[in-house]
Design an enzyme around this catalytic site. Structure first.
Site, PDB file in Angstrom:
ATOM      1  N   ARG A 234      -3.432   9.671   0.367  1.00  0.00           N
ATOM      2  CA  ARG A 234      -2.132   9.525   1.010  1.00  0.00           C
ATOM      3  C   ARG A 234      -2.336   9.009   2.432  1.00  0.00           C
ATOM      4  NH1 ARG A 234      -0.554   9.179  -3.165  1.00  0.00           N
ATOM      5  NH2 ARG A 234       0.927  10.427  -4.374  1.00  0.00           N
ATOM      6  N   ASP A 258      -6.487   2.245   0.651  1.00  0.00           N
ATOM      7  CA  ASP A 258      -5.580   1.831  -0.415  1.00  0.00           C
ATOM      8  C   ASP A 258      -4.186   2.384  -0.142  1.00  0.00           C
ATOM      9  OD1 ASP A 258      -5.027   0.558  -2.977  1.00  0.00           O
ATOM     10  OD2 ASP A 258      -4.817   2.585  -3.790  1.00  0.00           O
ATOM     11  N   GLU A 263       3.342   2.708   4.876  1.00  0.00           N
ATOM     12  CA  GLU A 263       3.324   1.714   3.802  1.00  0.00           C
ATOM     13  C   GLU A 263       4.681   1.491   3.158  1.00  0.00           C
ATOM     14  OE1 GLU A 263       2.042   3.667  -0.342  1.00  0.00           O
ATOM     15  OE2 GLU A 263       0.492   3.873   1.180  1.00  0.00           O
ATOM     16  N   HIS A 295      -2.135  -0.050  -2.345  1.00  0.00           N
ATOM     17  CA  HIS A 295      -1.850   1.132  -3.175  1.00  0.00           C
ATOM     18  C   HIS A 295      -1.972   0.778  -4.659  1.00  0.00           C
ATOM     19  CE1 HIS A 295       0.346   5.221  -2.893  1.00  0.00           C
ATOM     20  NE2 HIS A 295      -0.388   5.172  -4.006  1.00  0.00           N
TER      21      HIS A 295
END
Length: 332
Positions: A234, A258, A263, A295
């Protein structure tokens, strides 16, 4: 049951339509994110299906309740985007997918480590321009290195298994020790020891109010100089400003992400024709020792099929009045 999907992508349609063949629900797909302003779009549905960057705060949940929504399904593991206290007050059951192909995220974690370490992304671009020099592409052997895993649930454990095959020394920190990790030869240590001894640190824990910005300036200062940090968990676990400062000073040698704490306004969108509005993300992308993906750790055919199957199964259990093990509100 009519289920309205928010933040829906083409692949959501593909996998949920396939899974729905033996459920028989009515599925509606919207590209719009779910938040207090868009909750009105749920009118006429019995349930909504939300994703990781949707915002189900109190105002959104109240609006959904007013629209007659009975159930909320998250097609993801994380639930920090949901006000669970308000959901319980409104008697809105919230279900999630706590585990879906943990190997998918674990393998992506290793892909990030190896790509960043051996600079294969940079080498690919060089060779395409007929530049075959090796200067600037020096890496290090993972074999024999100490890797610290923060979180040893299913994804952390799957990552540990792969790293064990590379011949890494495995350290971990988790308030709930997993016997399967110690069976691999892994050692649980306090965070301070993990920071001090790890060459690579990988995050595999949920985001909670208690661990927000777990990786902050102080934590980074306790790490080995030149450490590699990988986050496929996260975004809010990492203080981006502190990471940028550490990259500039050389305290952090490599950063692979990632996920990103802001985001929601960027990921899962095509912004190639726009000016990126996020200054911190733009700054991160200027570093040659930073690797960012959007992600996609979960993005395998096996994981998407399992997410669809479990999500629809959760909603079927709620519809039938059965106890659903994946219901979050009943665990508060």
């Amino acid at each position: 049951m009519r289920i309205r999907f928010f933040s829906a992508q083409k692949y959501d349609r593909q996998f949920f339509d396939a899974a729905n063949q033996h459920f028989g629900f009515t599925l509606d797909y919207l590209e719009s994110p779910l938040n207090a302003q868009t909750a009105r779009l749920a009118e006429g549905a019995d349930a909504v299906c939300a994703f990781v960057n949707d915002t189900l705060d109190a105002e959104c949940l109240q609006a959904l309740k007013q629209q007659g929504i009975q159930f909320i399904a998250l097609r993801c593991a994380g639930f920090n985007q949901v006000d669970l206290g308000e959901a319980r007050r409104l008697a809105l059951p919230v279900v999630r997918v706590p585990a879906y192909s943990p190997e998918a995220v674990a393998e992506h974690t290793l892909a990030l480590m190896l790509t960043l370490n051996r600079h294969t992304h940079r080498a690919f671009n060089r060779v395409r321009e007929s530049n075959f020099q090796l200067n600037g592409l020096l890496g290090f052997n993972l074999h024999g290195r100490s890797v610290g895993l923060i979180g040893t649930g299913q994804i952390g454990l799957a990552t540990a298994r792969i790293l064990k095959g590379f011949g890494c020394r495995l350290l971990a920190h988790d308030p709930y020790e997993n016997p399967a990790f110690t069976a691999l030869g892994g050692i649980y240590v306090p965070l301070e020891k993990l920071y001090a001894e790890s060459d690579v640190i990988s995050l595999h824990c949920p985001l909670t109010p208690e661990n927000h910005h777990l990786i902050n300036g102080y934590a980074i200062s306790r790490m080995k100089r030149g450490v590699m940090l990988v986050n496929t968990s996260r975004g809010g676990l990492v203080d981006t400003a502190a990471a940028i400062a550490a990259l500039k000073s050389g305290q952090m040698g490599y950063l692979a992400l990632d996920v990103y704490e802001q985001e929601g306004d960027v990921f899962f969108r095509d912004l190639s024709d726009e000016i990126l509005p996020d200054d911190q993300l733009s700054r991160l992308m200027t570093f040659p020792n930073v690797l960012i993906t959007g992600h996609q750790g979960f993005f395998t055919a096996e994981a998407l099929a399992q997410i669809a199957e479990v999500t629809l199964g959760n909603l079927q259990q709620l519809q039938q009045g059965l106890v659903c093990e994946q219901e979050l509100t009943c665990k508060l």
